[in-house]
Write a protein that holds these residues in place. Sequence first.
Motif, mmCIF file in Angstrom:
data_model
loop_
_atom_site.group_PDB
_atom_site.id
_atom_site.type_symbol
_atom_site.label_atom_id
_atom_site.label_comp_id
_atom_site.label_asym_id
_atom_site.label_seq_id
_atom_site.Cartn_x
_atom_site.Cartn_y
_atom_site.Cartn_z
ATOM 1 N N GLY A 100 0.805 -1.215 0.000
ATOM 2 C CA GLY A 100 0.000 0.000 0.000
ATOM 3 C C GLY A 100 0.839 1.266 0.000
ATOM 4 O O GLY A 100 0.579 2.200 -0.773
ATOM 5 N N ASN A 101 1.857 1.318 0.852
ATOM 6 C CA ASN A 101 2.691 2.511 0.926
ATOM 7 C C ASN A 101 3.478 2.744 -0.356
ATOM 8 O O ASN A 101 3.563 3.873 -0.849
ATOM 9 N N SER A 166 -1.528 7.575 3.176
ATOM 10 C CA SER A 166 -1.674 8.279 4.449
ATOM 11 C C SER A 166 -0.345 8.607 5.110
ATOM 12 O O SER A 166 -0.322 9.339 6.118
ATOM 13 N N ASP A 167 0.778 8.074 4.605
ATOM 14 C CA ASP A 167 2.093 8.332 5.206
ATOM 15 C C ASP A 167 2.789 9.458 4.457
ATOM 16 O O ASP A 167 3.426 9.250 3.425
ATOM 17 N N ALA A 168 2.673 10.665 4.995
ATOM 18 C CA ALA A 168 3.230 11.841 4.331
ATOM 19 C C ALA A 168 4.746 11.786 4.250
ATOM 20 O O ALA A 168 5.345 12.361 3.330
ATOM 21 N N PHE A 169 5.380 11.114 5.190
ATOM 22 C CA PHE A 169 6.844 11.036 5.175
ATOM 23 C C PHE A 169 7.347 10.373 3.899
ATOM 24 O O PHE A 169 8.281 10.857 3.258
ATOM 25 N N PHE A 170 6.711 9.268 3.508
ATOM 26 C CA PHE A 170 7.144 8.563 2.311
ATOM 27 C C PHE A 170 6.823 9.362 1.050
ATOM 28 O O PHE A 170 7.575 9.321 0.072
ATOM 29 N N ILE A 171 5.714 10.078 1.056
ATOM 30 C CA ILE A 171 5.387 10.928 -0.096
ATOM 31 C C ILE A 171 6.463 11.997 -0.272
ATOM 32 O O ILE A 171 6.958 12.231 -1.381
ATOM 33 N N LEU A 212 12.044 3.499 -3.492
ATOM 34 C CA LEU A 212 10.949 2.558 -3.256
ATOM 35 C C LEU A 212 11.366 1.493 -2.248
ATOM 36 O O LEU A 212 10.580 1.103 -1.376
ATOM 37 N N ALA A 213 12.615 1.017 -2.376
ATOM 38 C CA ALA A 213 13.122 0.039 -1.408
ATOM 39 C C ALA A 213 13.239 0.654 -0.021
ATOM 40 O O ALA A 213 12.961 -0.006 0.991
ATOM 41 N N ILE A 217 11.334 -0.867 3.192
ATOM 42 C CA ILE A 217 12.038 -1.332 4.385
ATOM 43 C C ILE A 217 11.490 -0.654 5.635
ATOM 44 O O ILE A 217 11.188 -1.312 6.642
ATOM 45 N N PHE A 218 11.363 0.670 5.584
ATOM 46 C CA PHE A 218 10.847 1.380 6.754
ATOM 47 C C PHE A 218 9.409 0.968 7.047
ATOM 48 O O PHE A 218 9.025 0.827 8.222
ATOM 49 N N SER A 219 8.604 0.786 6.018
ATOM 50 C CA SER A 219 7.216 0.369 6.231
ATOM 51 C C SER A 219 7.160 -0.995 6.908
ATOM 52 O O SER A 219 6.375 -1.208 7.849
#
Length: 294
Positions: A100-101, A166-171, A212-213, A217-219
């Motif tokens: 999803g992320n 919903s994860d603004a950090f990754f965006i 993307l990796a 990983i963080f997700s």
Amino acid sequence: MTNGITSAIAAPPSDITKRSLPASITVHTLLILGSLLMLYPLLWMVSASVRPENEIFSSTSLIPSSIDFSSYLRGWVGLDISFGRFFWNSLVISVLTVIGNVVACSLAAYAFARLRFAGRNFWFAIMLGTLMIPYHVTLIPQYVLFLNLGWVNTILPLVVPKFLASDAFFIFLMVQFFRGIPRELDEAAMMDGCSAWRIYWKIMLPLSLPVLATAAIFSFIWTWDDFFGPLIYLNDMNTYTIQLGLRTFVDSTSASDWGGLFAMSTLTLVPVFFFFLFFQRLLIEGIATTGMKR
């Protein structure tokens, strides 16, 4: 000053090596000691998982007097539900969260970085503003929403928001990476008749594997280690994740199985360790190159 610079430049390599050797030894010694200090709790946990139950808290040594693997068997099957069930639940939630992320956040980041639409900068600022909102502020409204939808005691509250970016950090992380990819590639693809979707799929994603990796990983790690979210939304023991499963080994009203707790805690680190080990090159590359012009 000129003579000093000249002498420093003219100094033979052997003299420079001799002067830097003591400093290098000192720095590496401090780093090794710091690493051992950081690793000690982890090593002690692994050691405690193979100690007899009566010796777990009797010594701070990393070397057990005897090795006993019964804690692993007791921890795996000692509860009403096998600990493998908790592993499976955590794996399903973590994998769906990663998917999803990566998918939703990359689409949102591509829109912010490459597409032109009304209010783009405004919505991007609003998205960044959500990073400053504590999770606990939105916890009650989210819980009421998911309760009315009938999603409480299912994995849906933990998974569905990830497919909505919903994860603004990754965006933000992906936006900075996408901005570093030359726009000439987009323009050349448009001249060949590519649509925005095809540019995203054929050009942006293949060039964005490091970031993307990093997001994957963080997700995975954050979801695998999450305790608060499952604690709020999961009530049935059949839906517990490993973090909730570990909590069941400690009981304030009766005896606690510390050996089983440390044994299962050791096992829960294995997937995270190998996941990071396999993708660490892409992780480092993604963090190091984010925001750089190429």
